[in-house]
Design an enzyme around this catalytic site. Structure first.
Site, PDB file in Angstrom:
ATOM      1  N   ASP A 180      -7.823  14.411 -23.884  1.00 40.94           N
ATOM      2  CA  ASP A 180      -7.676  12.860 -23.550  1.00 40.94           C
ATOM      3  C   ASP A 180      -6.795  12.137 -24.898  1.00 40.94           C
ATOM      4  OD1 ASP A 180      -8.032  10.282 -23.262  1.00 40.94           O
ATOM      5  OD2 ASP A 180     -10.139  10.418 -22.854  1.00 40.94           O
ATOM      6  N   THR A 183      -4.400   6.632 -21.595  1.00 38.32           N
ATOM      7  CA  THR A 183      -4.002   5.182 -21.058  1.00 38.32           C
ATOM      8  C   THR A 183      -2.718   4.808 -21.398  1.00 38.32           C
ATOM      9  OG1 THR A 183      -4.904   4.383 -23.314  1.00 38.32           O
ATOM     10  CG2 THR A 183      -6.554   4.545 -21.587  1.00 38.32           C
ATOM     11  N   LYS A 209      -2.703   1.253 -24.730  1.00 39.49           N
ATOM     12  CA  LYS A 209      -2.993   1.090 -26.470  1.00 39.49           C
ATOM     13  C   LYS A 209      -1.805   1.267 -27.219  1.00 39.49           C
ATOM     14  CE  LYS A 209      -7.403   3.385 -24.695  1.00 39.49           C
ATOM     15  NZ  LYS A 209      -8.661   2.632 -24.808  1.00 39.49           N
ATOM     16  N   TYR A 224       0.793  -1.217  -0.099  1.00 42.81           N
ATOM     17  CA  TYR A 224      -0.047  -0.024  -0.101  1.00 42.81           C
ATOM     18  C   TYR A 224       0.978   1.310   0.050  1.00 42.81           C
ATOM     19  CZ  TYR A 224      -5.080  -0.607  -0.077  1.00 42.81           C
ATOM     20  OH  TYR A 224      -6.306  -0.467  -0.369  1.00 42.81           O
ATOM     21  N   GLU A 284      -0.433   4.948  -0.531  1.00 39.84           N
ATOM     22  CA  GLU A 284      -1.209   6.130  -0.437  1.00 39.84           C
ATOM     23  C   GLU A 284      -0.341   7.429  -0.281  1.00 39.84           C
ATOM     24  OE1 GLU A 284      -4.874   6.362   1.612  1.00 39.84           O
ATOM     25  OE2 GLU A 284      -5.455   4.704   0.775  1.00 39.84           O
ATOM     26  N   ARG A 337      -1.840  -2.229 -18.388  1.00 40.98           N
ATOM     27  CA  ARG A 337      -2.937  -1.592 -18.371  1.00 40.98           C
ATOM     28  C   ARG A 337      -2.960  -0.185 -17.292  1.00 40.98           C
ATOM     29  NH1 ARG A 337      -6.893  -3.870 -21.302  1.00 40.98           N
ATOM     30  NH2 ARG A 337      -8.323  -2.078 -20.461  1.00 40.98           N
TER      31      ARG A 337
HETATM   32  N1  PLP Z   1     -10.481   7.673 -23.050  1.00 40.84           N
HETATM   33  C1  PLP Z   1     -10.322   7.261 -24.197  1.00 40.84           C
HETATM   34  C2  PLP Z   1     -10.385   8.346 -25.412  1.00 40.84           C
HETATM   35  C3  PLP Z   1     -10.652   5.959 -24.548  1.00 40.84           C
HETATM   36  O1  PLP Z   1     -10.548   5.496 -25.607  1.00 40.84           O
HETATM   37  C4  PLP Z   1     -10.731   5.027 -23.447  1.00 40.84           C
HETATM   38  C5  PLP Z   1     -11.011   3.500 -23.799  1.00 40.84           C
HETATM   39  O2  PLP Z   1     -11.206   2.893 -24.572  1.00 40.84           O
HETATM   40  C6  PLP Z   1     -10.516   5.348 -22.202  1.00 40.84           C
HETATM   41  C7  PLP Z   1     -10.495   6.797 -21.950  1.00 40.84           C
HETATM   42  C8  PLP Z   1     -10.927   4.542 -21.143  1.00 40.84           C
HETATM   43  O3  PLP Z   1      -9.744   3.827 -20.785  1.00 40.84           O
HETATM   44  P1  PLP Z   1      -9.896   2.541 -19.772  1.00 40.84           P
HETATM   45  O4  PLP Z   1     -10.663   1.439 -20.455  1.00 40.84           O
HETATM   46  O5  PLP Z   1      -8.415   2.213 -19.452  1.00 40.84           O
HETATM   47  O6  PLP Z   1     -10.304   3.284 -18.370  1.00 40.84           O
END
Ligand code: PLP
Length: 483
Positions: free
Chosen positions: A246, A275, A278, A69, A71, A284
């Site tokens: 994002d 993320t 990908k 842990y 935090e 992950r």
């Molecule tokens: N943001 C975008 C643009 C995504 O395409 C995705 C997943 O497909 C996410 C966020 C969410 O990612 P996670 O599945 O790791 O929570």
């Protein structure tokens, strides 16, 4: 430095032994793990959000760091004995800053959705809670009375967010109702130009001027084009919004310097989320990159909205980011984009229709309505032939987000296996062949079904055989032998 064949032998023995240890407790898990490798090896994985992480990244996740842990933040933990967690978290953050040229990196988010939640709350804390505390003459939230809280809740709950609509390719965390972002913000969406399928920056600007959002979100899950983040920042500045990007899908192309200048979000956005699994090809997880100004509120991600940091995954992020800083990763990222072009051309030359007429990132969005199918039928027919894709809505989709009219295809995973132009052209040929030989079924009332389908006899087997040839030439984890 270990050479390639010794590395394969080491990897094989590491996994064989690990699976034996697992099998001694629950053999069915060991068996499913072996089977998953066999299945991934034997299919054409075209899911745009998936990839194959390296054995080094995967192995890093299976250690005793999982038991800690931690935090808090590096050097400031609410738990004892975090010195080694500090080491790996600091390393992951340093690699992320260097990789993306970001002033600040937070590597604790457990996933992309979590990274977005951290970003939303940091923006709210910085833009709303901070000034509100100052107005209430309170040093921090602990000084507030219950009446103060009542007022603050109203302020926090009355903010606006403008993001890309789902059917234009946005993600459900960009203000869509089923996600908390669509509930906690007053939200509006921008779409794409109906004629071209492209983002219309003048329309985004007009909407932003009218709506005056606190947060302008850019980024996507299923938009096959690049975005001009310099223009998005101009729009945000004009209306006083925080620009959040994002880059979950395309962070590998940013890391690999395929997206530079106005197409690189990091120099333009106030806050960037991603993320790590990908196109970036890590474990992950999620990350947040931010300006120095936003950093203190981002650091409060845990416990604001995140559970305790996962040290084993942060360690694997450090390994993956170290890989992404190597020159080979730039070659990989460029190949991902080149292969998407080959895939798109492969479809267009065979008369198939693509949303926006092509791609300039890592994905294509195939409109399957010309084949007389829904996305759901196309997805299933392709799966029968060993081709793994996912159905996706297209702009103004008449079949809605469940059945859809599109199939989203990405190149990151098969590029990792070494597929190039010829293989992607062949993949397009095989997909068109399956879809041309698939037909919708009928419902119990005799109407055309959106779900059931049939594929002409022998087609799926023939396509599987053709894929197997390519897959054998480009093995997944070459040298990894579980026999
Ligand atoms: N943001 C975008 C643009 C995504 O395409 C995705 C997943 O497909 C996410 C966020 C969410 O990612 P996670 O599945 O790791 O929570």
């Amino acid at each position: 430095m270990v050479d390639e064949s010794s590395m394969s032998a080491l990897t094989s023995s590491a996994y064989q032994q690990a699976l034996e240890v697992i099998a001694a407790v629950e053999p069915r898990v060991a068996e499913a793990t072996r089977q998953e490798l066999a299945d991934q090896r034997g299919s054409l994985k075209l899911i745009a959000s998936e990839n194959y992480a390296s054995p080094a990244v995967l192995l890093t996740m299976g250690t005793w760091f999982s038991d800690k842990y931690a935090e808090g933040t590096v050097g400031h933990r609410f738990y004892a004995a975090c010195q080694n967690v500090d080491t790996v978290e600091a390393l992951a953050a340093e690699h992320a800053r260097e990789l993306f040229g970001a002033p600040y990196a937070y590597v604790q988010p457990h996933s992309g959705i979590d990274a977005n939640l951290v970003a939303f709350w940091s923006i709210l804390a910085h833009r709303v809670e901070g000034p509100w505390l100052a107005k209430a003459a309170a040093k921090n939230v602990n000084d507030l009375t219950e009446a103060d809280w009542e007022e603050l809740r109203k302020e926090l709950g009355n903010q606006r967010l403008l993001g890309m609509s789902l059917d234009a390719g946005g993600h459900l965390t960009h203000g869509f109702r089923p996600n908390i972002s669509g509930k906690m913000f007053h939200q509006q969406q921008y779409g794409t130009d109906p004629a071209t399928g492209l983002v219309d920056y003048d329309a985004v600007r007009a909407k932003a001027r009218e709506f005056k959002p606190l947060v302008l979100v850019a980024g996507y899950s299923a938009y096959p084009r690049r975005i001009n983040f310099a223009t998005m920042r101009e729009i945000a500045d004009e209306v006083g919004a925080t620009l959040m990007v994002d880059m979950a899908h395309f962070s590998g192309l940013v890391a690999g310097k395929v997206f530079t200048g106005d197409e690189d979000p990091v120099p333009h956005a106030h806050i960037v989320t991603s993320t790590t699994h990908k196109s970036l090809r890590g474990p992950r997880g999620g990350i947040v990159l931010a300006t120095e100004e936003l950093a203190p509120s981002v650091d409060r991600g845990c416990p604001m909205v995140l559970g305790g940091p996962m040290a084993h995954v942060m360690a694997a992020k450090a390994v993956a980011f170290a890989e992404a800083r190597r020159p080979e990763f730039r070659t990989y990222a460029q190949q991902v984009a080149d292969n998407a072009q080959s895939l798109a051309q492969g479809f267009l030359s065979r008369g198939a229709s693509l949303v926006t007429g092509g791609t300039d990132n890592h994905l294509v969005l195939l409109d399957v309505s010309g084949f007389g199918l829904t996305g759901r039928q196309a997805e299933s027919a392709l799966l029968d032939a060993g081709i793994v894709t996912n159905r996706n809505a297209i702009p103004a989709d008449p079949n809605g987000p469940w059945y859809t009219s599109g199939i989203r295809l990405g190149t990151p995973a098969l590029t990792t296996r070494g597929f190039g132009h010829d293989e992607f052209d062949r993949v397009a040929e095989l997909i068109v062949h399956v879809l041309q030989n698939a037909q919708p079924g009928t419902t119990s009332t005799g109407a055309v079904s959106k779900a059931s389908y049939s594929v002409a006899e022998g087609v799926a087997d023939k396509v599987r055989d053709a894929s197997a040839e390519m897959l054998e030439k480009h093995p997944l984890y070459p040298g990894l032998d579980l026999a």
